[in-house]
Design a protein around this motif. Structure first.
Motif, PDB file in Angstrom:
ATOM      1  N   ASP A 166       5.392   1.180  19.098  1.00  0.00           N
ATOM      2  CA  ASP A 166       5.639   1.194  20.538  1.00  0.00           C
ATOM      3  C   ASP A 166       4.612   2.002  21.316  1.00  0.00           C
ATOM      4  OD1 ASP A 166       7.919  -0.307  20.095  1.00  0.00           O
ATOM      5  OD2 ASP A 166       9.196   1.454  19.845  1.00  0.00           O
ATOM      6  N   VAL A 167       3.673   2.630  20.640  1.00  0.00           N
ATOM      7  CA  VAL A 167       2.701   3.443  21.364  1.00  0.00           C
ATOM      8  C   VAL A 167       1.628   2.536  21.936  1.00  0.00           C
ATOM      9  CG1 VAL A 167       3.143   5.421  19.877  1.00  0.00           C
ATOM     10  CG2 VAL A 167       1.288   3.870  19.322  1.00  0.00           C
ATOM     11  N   SER A 168       0.872   3.084  22.861  1.00  0.00           N
ATOM     12  CA  SER A 168      -0.164   2.285  23.526  1.00  0.00           C
ATOM     13  C   SER A 168      -1.551   2.514  22.934  1.00  0.00           C
ATOM     14  CB  SER A 168      -0.187   2.633  25.027  1.00  0.00           C
ATOM     15  OG  SER A 168      -0.435   4.027  25.209  1.00  0.00           O
ATOM     16  N   GLU A 169      -1.696   3.491  22.062  1.00  0.00           N
ATOM     17  CA  GLU A 169      -3.002   3.758  21.464  1.00  0.00           C
ATOM     18  C   GLU A 169      -3.275   2.742  20.359  1.00  0.00           C
ATOM     19  OE1 GLU A 169      -0.756   6.051  21.925  1.00  0.00           O
ATOM     20  OE2 GLU A 169      -1.623   7.410  23.426  1.00  0.00           O
ATOM     21  N   LYS A 170      -4.360   2.033  20.515  1.00  0.00           N
ATOM     22  CA  LYS A 170      -4.701   0.962  19.569  1.00  0.00           C
ATOM     23  C   LYS A 170      -4.959   1.510  18.172  1.00  0.00           C
ATOM     24  CE  LYS A 170      -8.105  -2.718  18.885  1.00  0.00           C
ATOM     25  NZ  LYS A 170      -9.278  -3.418  19.476  1.00  0.00           N
ATOM     26  N   ASP A 171      -5.626   2.649  18.093  1.00  0.00           N
ATOM     27  CA  ASP A 171      -5.948   3.208  16.784  1.00  0.00           C
ATOM     28  C   ASP A 171      -4.693   3.580  16.002  1.00  0.00           C
ATOM     29  OD1 ASP A 171      -8.582   2.886  17.403  1.00  0.00           O
ATOM     30  OD2 ASP A 171      -8.867   4.957  18.074  1.00  0.00           O
ATOM     31  N   LEU A 172      -3.721   4.142  16.683  1.00  0.00           N
ATOM     32  CA  LEU A 172      -2.488   4.519  16.003  1.00  0.00           C
ATOM     33  C   LEU A 172      -1.732   3.282  15.522  1.00  0.00           C
ATOM     34  CD1 LEU A 172      -1.151   7.465  18.226  1.00  0.00           C
ATOM     35  CD2 LEU A 172      -2.514   7.563  16.142  1.00  0.00           C
ATOM     36  N   VAL A 173      -1.683   2.287  16.373  1.00  0.00           N
ATOM     37  CA  VAL A 173      -0.986   1.059  15.982  1.00  0.00           C
ATOM     38  C   VAL A 173      -1.662   0.442  14.753  1.00  0.00           C
ATOM     39  CG1 VAL A 173      -0.331  -1.249  16.735  1.00  0.00           C
ATOM     40  CG2 VAL A 173      -0.170   0.654  18.326  1.00  0.00           C
ATOM     41  N   THR A 174      -2.986   0.462  14.765  1.00  0.00           N
ATOM     42  CA  THR A 174      -3.717  -0.104  13.630  1.00  0.00           C
ATOM     43  C   THR A 174      -3.403   0.651  12.347  1.00  0.00           C
ATOM     44  OG1 THR A 174      -5.507  -0.798  15.107  1.00  0.00           O
ATOM     45  CG2 THR A 174      -5.998  -0.670  12.753  1.00  0.00           C
ATOM     46  N   LEU A 175      -3.408   1.963  12.411  1.00  0.00           N
ATOM     47  CA  LEU A 175      -3.117   2.757  11.220  1.00  0.00           C
ATOM     48  C   LEU A 175      -1.680   2.546  10.742  1.00  0.00           C
ATOM     49  CD1 LEU A 175      -4.943   6.091  12.143  1.00  0.00           C
ATOM     50  CD2 LEU A 175      -5.573   4.494  10.332  1.00  0.00           C
ATOM     51  N   GLY A 176      -0.769   2.530  11.708  1.00  0.00           N
ATOM     52  CA  GLY A 176       0.616   2.307  11.312  1.00  0.00           C
ATOM     53  C   GLY A 176       0.817   0.955  10.658  1.00  0.00           C
ATOM     54  N   PHE A 177       0.127  -0.043  11.203  1.00  0.00           N
ATOM     55  CA  PHE A 177       0.291  -1.374  10.638  1.00  0.00           C
ATOM     56  C   PHE A 177      -0.345  -1.490   9.257  1.00  0.00           C
ATOM     57  CE2 PHE A 177      -1.163  -5.806  10.167  1.00  0.00           C
ATOM     58  CZ  PHE A 177       0.084  -6.393  10.072  1.00  0.00           C
ATOM     59  N   GLN A 178      -1.430  -0.771   9.027  1.00  0.00           N
ATOM     60  CA  GLN A 178      -2.014  -0.785   7.685  1.00  0.00           C
ATOM     61  C   GLN A 178      -1.018  -0.268   6.648  1.00  0.00           C
ATOM     62  OE1 GLN A 178      -5.646   1.429   7.898  1.00  0.00           O
ATOM     63  NE2 GLN A 178      -6.716  -0.105   9.106  1.00  0.00           N
ATOM     64  N   SER A 179      -0.280   0.749   7.009  1.00  0.00           N
ATOM     65  CA  SER A 179       0.754   1.240   6.085  1.00  0.00           C
ATOM     66  C   SER A 179       1.833   0.194   5.875  1.00  0.00           C
ATOM     67  CB  SER A 179       1.363   2.530   6.638  1.00  0.00           C
ATOM     68  OG  SER A 179       0.383   3.538   6.760  1.00  0.00           O
ATOM     69  N   LEU A 180       2.212  -0.463   6.957  1.00  0.00           N
ATOM     70  CA  LEU A 180       3.236  -1.505   6.826  1.00  0.00           C
ATOM     71  C   LEU A 180       2.746  -2.639   5.930  1.00  0.00           C
ATOM     72  CD1 LEU A 180       6.000  -2.564   7.715  1.00  0.00           C
ATOM     73  CD2 LEU A 180       4.855  -3.690   9.647  1.00  0.00           C
ATOM     74  N   ARG A 181       1.486  -2.982   6.041  1.00  0.00           N
ATOM     75  CA  ARG A 181       0.937  -4.048   5.175  1.00  0.00           C
ATOM     76  C   ARG A 181       1.053  -3.665   3.711  1.00  0.00           C
ATOM     77  NH1 ARG A 181      -4.915  -5.985   6.915  1.00  0.00           N
ATOM     78  NH2 ARG A 181      -4.550  -7.244   5.055  1.00  0.00           N
ATOM     79  N   ILE A 184       3.239  -1.735   2.411  1.00  0.00           N
ATOM     80  CA  ILE A 184       4.651  -1.813   2.014  1.00  0.00           C
ATOM     81  C   ILE A 184       5.054  -3.255   1.764  1.00  0.00           C
ATOM     82  CG2 ILE A 184       7.003  -1.413   2.813  1.00  0.00           C
ATOM     83  CD1 ILE A 184       5.940   0.982   4.397  1.00  0.00           C
ATOM     84  N   MET A 185       4.689  -4.120   2.692  1.00  0.00           N
ATOM     85  CA  MET A 185       5.155  -5.505   2.601  1.00  0.00           C
ATOM     86  C   MET A 185       4.423  -6.285   1.507  1.00  0.00           C
ATOM     87  SD  MET A 185       7.400  -5.243   4.858  1.00  0.00           S
ATOM     88  CE  MET A 185       7.996  -6.897   5.108  1.00  0.00           C
ATOM     89  N   ASN A 186       3.192  -5.947   1.265  1.00  0.00           N
ATOM     90  CA  ASN A 186       2.429  -6.700   0.252  1.00  0.00           C
ATOM     91  C   ASN A 186       2.690  -6.208  -1.157  1.00  0.00           C
ATOM     92  OD1 ASN A 186       1.172  -8.434   2.082  1.00  0.00           O
ATOM     93  ND2 ASN A 186      -0.501  -6.987   2.454  1.00  0.00           N
ATOM     94  N   ASP A 187       2.818  -4.909  -1.311  1.00  0.00           N
ATOM     95  CA  ASP A 187       2.882  -4.345  -2.658  1.00  0.00           C
ATOM     96  C   ASP A 187       4.168  -3.600  -2.968  1.00  0.00           C
ATOM     97  OD1 ASP A 187       0.247  -5.244  -2.914  1.00  0.00           O
ATOM     98  OD2 ASP A 187      -0.551  -3.360  -2.117  1.00  0.00           O
ATOM     99  N   GLY A 188       4.923  -3.227  -1.953  1.00  0.00           N
ATOM    100  CA  GLY A 188       6.031  -2.324  -2.212  1.00  0.00           C
ATOM    101  C   GLY A 188       7.420  -2.880  -2.033  1.00  0.00           C
ATOM    102  N   LEU A 189       7.557  -4.159  -1.707  1.00  0.00           N
ATOM    103  CA  LEU A 189       8.899  -4.688  -1.481  1.00  0.00           C
ATOM    104  C   LEU A 189       9.762  -4.615  -2.737  1.00  0.00           C
ATOM    105  CD1 LEU A 189       8.260  -7.812   0.773  1.00  0.00           C
ATOM    106  CD2 LEU A 189       9.379  -5.677   1.402  1.00  0.00           C
ATOM    107  N   SER A 190       9.163  -4.822  -3.879  1.00  0.00           N
ATOM    108  CA  SER A 190       9.947  -4.829  -5.112  1.00  0.00           C
ATOM    109  C   SER A 190      10.450  -3.448  -5.497  1.00  0.00           C
ATOM    110  CB  SER A 190       9.116  -5.409  -6.252  1.00  0.00           C
ATOM    111  OG  SER A 190       7.944  -4.645  -6.431  1.00  0.00           O
ATOM    112  N   THR A 191       9.829  -2.410  -4.943  1.00  0.00           N
ATOM    113  CA  THR A 191      10.242  -1.046  -5.309  1.00  0.00           C
ATOM    114  C   THR A 191      11.071  -0.371  -4.225  1.00  0.00           C
ATOM    115  OG1 THR A 191       8.158  -0.163  -4.425  1.00  0.00           O
ATOM    116  CG2 THR A 191       8.196  -0.794  -6.743  1.00  0.00           C
ATOM    117  N   ILE A 192      11.137  -0.950  -3.051  1.00  0.00           N
ATOM    118  CA  ILE A 192      11.941  -0.353  -1.976  1.00  0.00           C
ATOM    119  C   ILE A 192      13.423  -0.534  -2.294  1.00  0.00           C
ATOM    120  CG2 ILE A 192      12.516  -0.516   0.478  1.00  0.00           C
ATOM    121  CD1 ILE A 192       9.709  -1.353   1.036  1.00  0.00           C
TER     122      ILE A 192
END
Length: 1650
Positions: free
Chosen positions: A854-869, A871-879
């Protein structure tokens, strides 16, 4: 025995020697020989003294030779125990007499014999014999007449005799028999550490031997042997004092020699003096008195007492007394030691002091000696501190280097001496060295001895400390328990006392010599001393000496030029050393001394890591300075810093020392895993303290000083990380202490410090999570251990939360963008590397990532989304399962965010990943499996999906535990709901991606969905998406969009370029609509058999059909194409396998027909593409579903295609004229036409198919011709069986069929095609159509082929006739080629089958041959060999056309007329007459016209004439003669004769008319060709029958002539006329023919005589 033989031999030698001068000796020897032979062993000789007497008699003669023989034999007898003890006195008397002889050999034999006596059983037991034997040795030793060899032998013999006497004493007194060396002096070569080791071993063996073997109390009584030894000792003492020996009867002896003997006795028979009181008394009162007197230096010694050798022996004896008897001779040893220490400071010769220093050094390097001395003197309150005095004296000698005039030379010599000892060689001066050099060397020797002595003390303290550790008095630095506060035990107390009294003196001396020395060996030795003493202090918990030695050592680690004064000013009061400050702009040079000092520091730190405690600060300050120096670009080592080019330094590995030091630096902290926990905490506290100090200093400093402080902080942080990494097994106790400092740095205002803190936090978290024990150490076992498992799980949960929580705290506690970004980067790294190990910290992580969206800073959104990627690509089976829905919601938030488009697109892709994961957890119920997707057969385009549909995923068992907790259906629908919402996003990229993902998910995992789920998907997600997209496409704006503004140029805005297909909102929604249709097509292709069983599918299908109709009429081109492709894909996928019911197939045909019927209402490129796609789809539809087609459906299919062709022809009549291209729709028709071959069930459709497309070839405009063709067609069809004319109503396929009432077969020709083709100004379509139709015709069944054969011939003939109107066109050429092909194919079939099949009637074949004859007649006569007008044909094209004409002639003349064909006779006549008419063109033209005729025309005429000759000729070897061939030959020969007669007559007429003018070339070539061919022509006998000859000529020809040429007789009159021709060539050929006629008539053999 050998001994007896040798003895007999010696007796003979003795007899021989005494034969002349000493007969008595000779007789005695011979008598002894006889006596010896009666004896058998040496024991018998003992009882018979005759043998001994003869040898003694020989000695009494006192001649050299006899004496030598006699003494030698005595030695042998004594050695073999063949002499009685009673004879000892007589033997000694004989020896005494021989000692007075002057011959050297006799004297030496005498000494040997005395030694043999002492070594044998004759060893003297009384004082007289012993004194007499020893006196002989001493007299020879002191005699002036004795040679050097005799004196040396006498001295050695006396020493051995003394040793044997004392050995006898030891044996008699039952004392320990071991000896401990004779000298007791430690070698002067080798290092001090090796000397200490040897001294320790010798001292331990001495003490152990004495304690183990000696008595506990001293004895006052002695044996006789003891008394003998005591007498000897007293006499030796008297002689050493300069007096006379009463018992030995010696007035004087060399004192040096006597002292040497005493030193030998004292050092080797310690047990005698320690056990026997008389001996101890002699030692105390006599020997010590003599030594005290001798050692005094009050007056100048005179004579022998002043010689160095005497002084050396005195000092050695004193040293042995101190070393071996200090415990019993306390006072005497104290006096000795005091005197030795005083000697060092007296003004004595340098060699004297060196001797004393050697003695003191020996004491220092012997641990037992030094220990005993310190215990007996320094630790005893009443005695003098002699050890302390020795150490101070040695230190004073070392400090004297400061006042020496040649101190540098002395130091260099000292270094050389240490270097030599390190190599194991004795250091020595050159032979020609000057006095000054000798003086310097002597001073250096004294300093070397002093330094070695001090180092000996150091190593002794270290050795005793190790001994205390071994016996348990002290804790080892490596022990697992924390060290005790106090040291207990005797040895430990001794070590502490020694350290307290000696450390300061030793430190001052060693630091002085270390600061002044540069030699590698001495530096290494002193640093070893530093290391040993410091380690001992650490083990002993002596804090002040420890810190002092550490501080002193650190001074030698790194050089800081010209800064010592400044640092001393800044030195803190409690510090022992200044803080090292490294300016990176200075050239820092590490000397070998610095490097070795650093290594020593590392060794100390490794050894004492559990003991340093607060002292760590001193070590860390140095290590921080070293770290900055290592990373400094200006730092180097001394070896490569002098006069070496930079390039060579870089290539020679100049940083090897730096690499080693850096490795040692790292290893120190890596070894923290072996430290006590309290020691690790102390080390961390020291690092924290160093960092805090540097942090405070850095805030107020600037420039290089600030950089240095930052370097110290960086060093502290790196080492904290290293400690943490190496202590992961106990990280819980250290985590808060480490991370707390990192958080402080991360929240700093300094950017560099923030970076350091964030990086350190990153490394620390990843290190903890990456440890093997983080999750793998969960206890497993029975239920009895459940409590242990619960405790372990609780610890891991607390650890995980404590490790991750700093990131959340750091993110939410600050508004600094850099800090927040840093925390997100750390989280990204954690998830990438160790996300699979996280279990309990997901709520914090997901909450943090959700807030970032929800933040407006593009860099923060990019970093946050990299973490989400991650999780979703490699970590779903362990969550954990209960957090999956949160992950989906967070992904949806990133998909919907407006900050970054690419993130939204990628997030949509992550939703696809989620569906893939959820699909693995879907487990269907048994009843759903039976009626679900598993009933779907494999599809051609969806084999992978079908294979997945055959079974449940292999991971179902792994996910079974999660299935009980997770509602996968609900999760899947939540993803679909998100995708549906994103499908309405105003950004086309996002909604398109969402649409793709939705349908990809359904297509990939649809086999795992139940019926209920599929019905929900179709009604709630799939077709609503189609309706919404369709509605938005219809209602969106059509205004063009300029694109995003990129900037300005010349004051005008610059916009991004947008493709015209996407420059409006409506076009963008069209794209979305196309994607929806593609997704529906994929679903239908993969799951149609399953979906058609759903209750709501038919309504969905009807809505799809309705949309297709609307889209083709009102939508864009791409939407219409996508809609058609959607239906087409479904039908093509399932028709071959019978999965498509007839209602669905008929509905698709109806839609295609509707599309084409409505197509005239709209035009343009879009309409053309739609029609093209429809036609192409019809072709593929028939290919895949041809088994489902009956006659009605096939008729409907042809009607639809016919409609498309007609519309294309009507709407594009100008297109071909302008561009010369076939319209796309017609091209598509041509592509699918070969695919429309009717099946066997509908073979009657061949006629409809071929006739329908024959109508599009050029047609005759004559209505009579059409009527004639029609009537002929009807008549020929009457002969076909009726079964082929029936039309089937339906085709069994297991489904309800639709009655074919919509389109009837006769209606296909209801529209006049002639009117359409008449409007086509060119034959492009016909050109493309002719090859396709001929190929289809050749594939048709036999009956249908013969029905359509005449029509095809007619059509091809009309195409061939277009040559007149369009000679440049390709249609007539293609028609000629295909005409030839079908005729050749028919001839081959007739040849193979032996004639037409029975099902083909003769009228049908007749009609075929009639059409063939018509075509040949019209085309060859009217269109071949003519001068047709053409402006565009090249010479190559003309030659190709001529070749084509020759080809059709060859087919006619060589293939047809020479084959066994079934053509009627009139047809054969027409074909031959056609050739004749073509051959008559040259001869029938007037002579004036022939000259104007093109050459190809004459060639064509000659070729036709040649065909007539060929057909008339006969060759037995090659011709296959048959009835048809015979008929053709008969017709040809008559035609040929008429034509030749005409040509010959015409030639005669033309020759007359021309007169002298030459004949045209064509006419001349023709007559020559005719004459030549006539000469070659040979005809069959059957052919000759028809020739117009008299019967007698026919029968009178020569029967033996096989080459029949009766045709020449027919032309004989003409030949006769040609004899007078003006052309020589003609006359020659005529002569040949006439000769042939003569031969034919058999006239060449006729003569007048016959």
């Amino acid at each position: 025995m050998a001994f007896m033989a040798v003895l007999e031999s010696d007796l003979r030698a003795l007899s021989a020697e005494a034969r002349r001068r000493y007969p008595a000796v000779k007789d005695g020897a011979e008598h002894a020989i006889l006596k010896l032979r009666s004896l058998s062993s040496p024991s018998e000789i003992v009882h018979n003294d005759d043998i001994l007497r003869i040898f003694l008699m020989a000695c009494e003669v006192r001649t050299v030779k006899l004496s030598v023989i006699g003494l030698s034999c005595l030695q042998k007898l004594i050695t073999h125990d063949a002499v009685a003890p009673s004879a000892l006195k007589e033997i000694l008397s004989t020896l005494k007499n021989h000692a007075e002889m002057t011959d050297e050999s006799v004297q030496l034999k005498t000494l040997q014999t005395i030694l043999v006596v002492f070594q044998s059983h004759l060893h003297p037991e009384n004082e007289e014999n012993t004194a007499q034997a020893l006196g002989i040795c001493l007299r020879l030793l002191e005699s002036n007449r004795s040679s050097d060899s005799v004196r040396n032998t006498a001295a050695a013999t006396f020493r051995q005799a003394v040793a044997l006497i004392f050995d006898h004493v030891v044996c008699a007194e039952s004392l320990p028999t071991s000896k401990f060396g004779s000298g007791g002096q430690i070698s002067r070569t080798g290092t001090v550490t090796s000397d200490v080791s040897r001294g320790i071993n010798r001292s331990e063996s001495l003490e152990n031997e004495y304690v183990a073997g000696g008595p506990s109390l001293m004895r006052e009584t002695v044996t006789n042997a003891g008394k003998l030894g005591l007498c000897l000792l007293e006499d030796l003492t008297a002689l050493a004092a300069g007096g006379s020996a009463i018992w030995l009867r010696v007035s004087s002896l060399q004192r040096t020699f006597v002292l040497d003997i005493l030193e030998f006795i004292l050092s080797n028979y310690v047990a005698v003096f320690r056990t026997l009181v008389p001996y101890e008394q002699v030692l105390r009162y006599q020997i010590c008195s003599v030594l005290m007197t001798s050692i005094r230096t009050n007056a100048e010694p005179e004579g022998e007492a002043g010689e160095p050798s005497f002084r050396r022996m005195v000092l050695r004896s004193v040293a042995h007394i101190i070393r071996l008897y200090s415990s019993s001779l306390i006072t005497e040893c104290e006096v000795f030691l005091s005197m030795l220490v005083k000697v060092i400071f007296l003004d004595l010769p340098l060699w004297h002091r060196i001797l004393v220093l050697e003695i003191l050094r020996g004491f220092c390097v012997e641990a037992r000696t030094l220990r005993v001395l310190f215990q007996n003197f320094d630790m005893h309150p009443k005695n003098t501190n002699v050890v302390e005095g020795m150490v101070k004296a040695l230190a004073r000698v070392v400090s004297s280097v400061q006042v020496l005039d040649a101190s540098e030379e002395s130091l260099a010599a000292v270094a050389g001496m240490f270097s030599s000892k390190a190599k194991g060689v004795e250091w020595s001066l050159d032979n020609d060295a000057s006095n000054a050099a000798v003086l310097v060397a002597s001073e250096a020797h004294s300093i070397t001895l002093a330094v070695e002595g001090l180092l000996g003390v150091v190593f002794t303290v270290a050795t005793l400390t190790d001994e205390a550790v071994e016996v348990g008095e002290l804790e080892s630095p490596r022990c697992e328990n924390d060290p005790p506060a106090k040291c207990t035990g005797k040895t430990a107390a001794l070590c502490i006392s020694m350290v307290d009294s000696l450390w300061l003196t030793i430190l001052d001396a060693l630091s002085l010599i270390l600061s002044r020395s540069q030699g590698e060996a001495i530096v290494l030795e002193i640093l070893k001393g530093y290391q040993a003493f410091t380690q001992a202090c650490g083990v002993l918990c002596a804090v002040e000496p420890l810190n002092s030695f550490l501080a002193s050592l650190c001074k030698f680690t790194i050089n800081f030029p010209n800064e010592m004064e400044k640092r001393s000013a800044l030195q803190s009061p409690g510090s022992k050393r200044p803080e090292p400050l490294v300016d990176q702009r200075e050239n820092i040079v590490l000397t070998p001394k610095n490097v070795q000092a650093l290594r020593t520091l590392f060794n100390i730190a490794h050894r004492l890591h559990n003991m340093l405690g607060p002292s760590w600060v001193l070590v860390l300050e140095t290590l921080a300075a070293l770290d900055r120096a290592i990373h400094s670009p200006h730092a180097t080592t001394q070896e490569v810093s002098t006069a070496v080019p930079k390039l060579m330094r870089e290539s020679s590995g100049q940083y090897s020392d730096f690499n080693i030091l850096s490795s040692l630096n790292s290893q120190l902290f890596e070894s923290s895993a072996l430290m006590h926990l309290s020691a690790v905490k102390s080390l961390l506290s020291a690092l924290h303290q160093l960092s805090d100090q540097s942090l405070a200093a850095a805030s107020s400093a600037f420039g290089p000083a600030s950089s240095q402080k930052l370097g110290s902080i960086s060093f502290s942080v790196e080492r904290m990380i290293s400690i943490l990494v190496n202590n992961l097994h106990r990280v819980q106790s250290l985590w808060d202490q480490v991370v707390g400092h990192f958080l402080e740095l991360a929240d700093s205002s300094n950017q560099h410090l923030r970076t350091i803190g964030l990086d350190a936090l990153d490394q620390s978290i990843c290190a903890v999570l990456g440890s093997d024990g983080f999750q793998d150490n969960i206890p497993t076992g029975t239920h009895g251990r459940s409590q242990e498992m619960g405790t372990r799980l609780a610890e891991l949960r607390a650890l995980e939360c404590s490790v991750i929580s700093p990131l959340r705290v750091l993110y939410f506690s600050t508004q600094n963008i850099d800090v927040r970004a840093g925390s997100l980067k750390i989280l990204l790294h954690v998830l990438e590397r160790h996300g699979e190990k996280l279990l309990h910290s997901w709520p914090n992580i997901l909450e943090m990532l959700r807030s970032v969206a929800d933040v407006s800073e593009k860099d923060l959104v990019t970093l946050g989304f990299q973490s989400l990627r991650v999780i979703m690509n490699d970590g779903l089976s362990t969550i954990p399962a209960n957090y999956l829905h949160v992950c989906i919601d967070v992904t949806g938030a990133y998909s919907a965010q407006k900050t970054e488009l690419n993130i939204s697109l990628t997030a949509v892709g992550l939703l696809w990943t989620v569906t893939d994961f959820i699909a693995k957890g879907l487990i269907q119920e048994p009843e759903e499996k039976e009626a679900g997707v598993h009933s779907i057969p494999k599809q051609k385009d969806g084999e992978k999906a079908e294979e997945q549909a055959l079974g449940i995923s292999n991971n179902v068992n792994d996910q079974a535990s999660l299935t009980n907790m997770v509602d996968y259906d609900k999760l899947l629908f939540s993803v679909f709901s998100l995708l549906q919402k994103l499908g309405a996003d105003d950004r086309p990229e996002v909604r398109n991606s969402a649409v793709r993902t939705l349908f990809q998910s359904l297509g990939s995992h649809g086999q795992k969905l139940s019926k209920i789920m599929w019905e929900d998907c179709l009604s709630n997600y799939v077709f609503p998406a189609l309706d919404r997209a369709s509605h938005m496409a219809a209602t969106s704006s059509k205004d063009e969009w300029q694109g995003k503004e990129l900037g300005t140029r010349d004051g005008k805005a610059v916009h991004m370029l947008i493709h015209h297909s996407r420059n409006t909102v409506q076009k963008q929604w069209d794209e979305t609509l196309v994607l929806v249709l593609g997704g529906i097509a994929r679903i239908l292709r993969s799951f149609f058999p399953f979906l058609r069983c759903l209750t709501n599918f038919w309504s969905c299908w009807e809505s799809l059909l309705l949309f297709v109709k609307k889209s083709t009429l009102n939508g864009s081109k791409e939407v219409a194409l996508a809609a058609i492709n959607c239906l087409q894909t479904t039908v093509l996928s399932h028709s071959p396998k019978g999965n498509l019911p007839m209602p669905y197939l008929n509905s698709v045909l109806d839609v295609f027909e509707f599309v084409l019927q409505k197509s005239p209402n709209y035009t343009g490129n879009a309409a053309g593409k739609v029609k093209q796609e429809v036609v192409h789809g019809l072709g593929e539809l028939y290919v895949q579903a041809h088994r489902m087609f009956d006659e009605s459906m096939y008729t409907q299919l042809l009607a639809i295609i016919d409609l498309a062709v007609k519309q294309a022809i009507i709407t594009t009549d100008n297109f071909e004229t302008e561009f010369g291209h076939v319209p796309p729709v017609l091209r598509t028709v041509l592509e699918i036409l070969p695919l429309l071959r009717p099946t066997e069930q509908i073979s009657s459709m061949w006629l409809i198919l071929l006739r329908e497309f024959l109508l599009y070839l050029p047609r005759s405009n004559s209505p009579l011709q059409n009527e004639e063709d029609e009537s002929e067609h009807t008549s020929s069809s009457d002969h076909l069986p009726d079964a082929h004319m029936k039309v089937k109503d339906d085709m069994p396929n297991g489904t309800a069929s639709i009655s074919p009432t919509k389109v009837e077969a006769p209606s296909l020709s209801s529209v006049s095609t002639s009117s359409l083709t008449a409007g086509i100004p060119s034959y492009l379509f016909a050109e493309k159509l002719v090859p396709v139709l001929v190929d289809l015709f050749l594939q048709a069944p036999e009956i249908e082929k013969h029905i359509i054969f005449p029509e095809l011939i007619q059509s091809l003939g009309r195409c061939m006739m277009t040559r007149r109107d369009n000679p440049d066109g390709a249609l007539w050429r293609l028609a000629v080629e295909r005409f030839n092909d079908i005729l050749v194919d028919d001839i081959k079939r007739l040849t193979v089958n032996g004639g037409p099949t029975e099902s083909i009637g003769k009228p049908a074949r007749t009609r075929i041959w009639k059409e063939v004859a018509d075509v040949y007649e019209i085309f060859l006569i009217g269109y071949c060999g003519r001068a047709l007008p053409s402006n565009s044909l090249s010479s190559v094209a003309l030659r190709a056309d001529e070749s084509l004409e020759m080809t059709i002639l060859n087919v006619l003349g060589d293939e047809i007329l020479k084959s066994s064909i079934d053509a009627p006779l009139n047809i054969l006549q027409r074909l031959v007459f056609t050739l004749d008419r073509c051959a008559s063109r040259t001869c029938s033209l007037p002579i004036e016209t022939v000259e104007l005729m093109p050459s190809h025309c004459s060639r064509f005429s000659l070729t036709c004439l040649q065909k007539l000759f060929t057909l008339s000729s006969y060759c037995k070897e090659t011709d296959d003669w048959n009835l048809a061939r015979s008929e053709v030959s008969k017709i040809s020969i008559m035609t040929l004769m008429d034509r030749c007669q005409y040509i010959l007559n015409r030639f005669l007429v033309d020759e007359v008319e021309l007169g002298d003018r030459p004949l045209p070339r064509a006419r001349l070539e023709e007559i020559i060709f005719v004459l030549q061919e006539l000469a070659r022509l040979i005809i069959h006998s059957d052919t000759a029958v028809v020739l117009p000859l008299q019967s007698y000529l026919k029968t009178g020809l020569a029967e033996e002539n096989q080459d029949k040429r009766p045709h020449l007789l027919v032309l004989f009159p003409s030949f006769c006329e040609l004899v007078t021709s003006r052309e020589p060539r003609v006359r020659e050929l005529v002569q040949v023919l006439l000769r042939l006629i003569t031969r034919e008539l058999a006239l060449e053999k006729v003569s007048l005589t016959s």
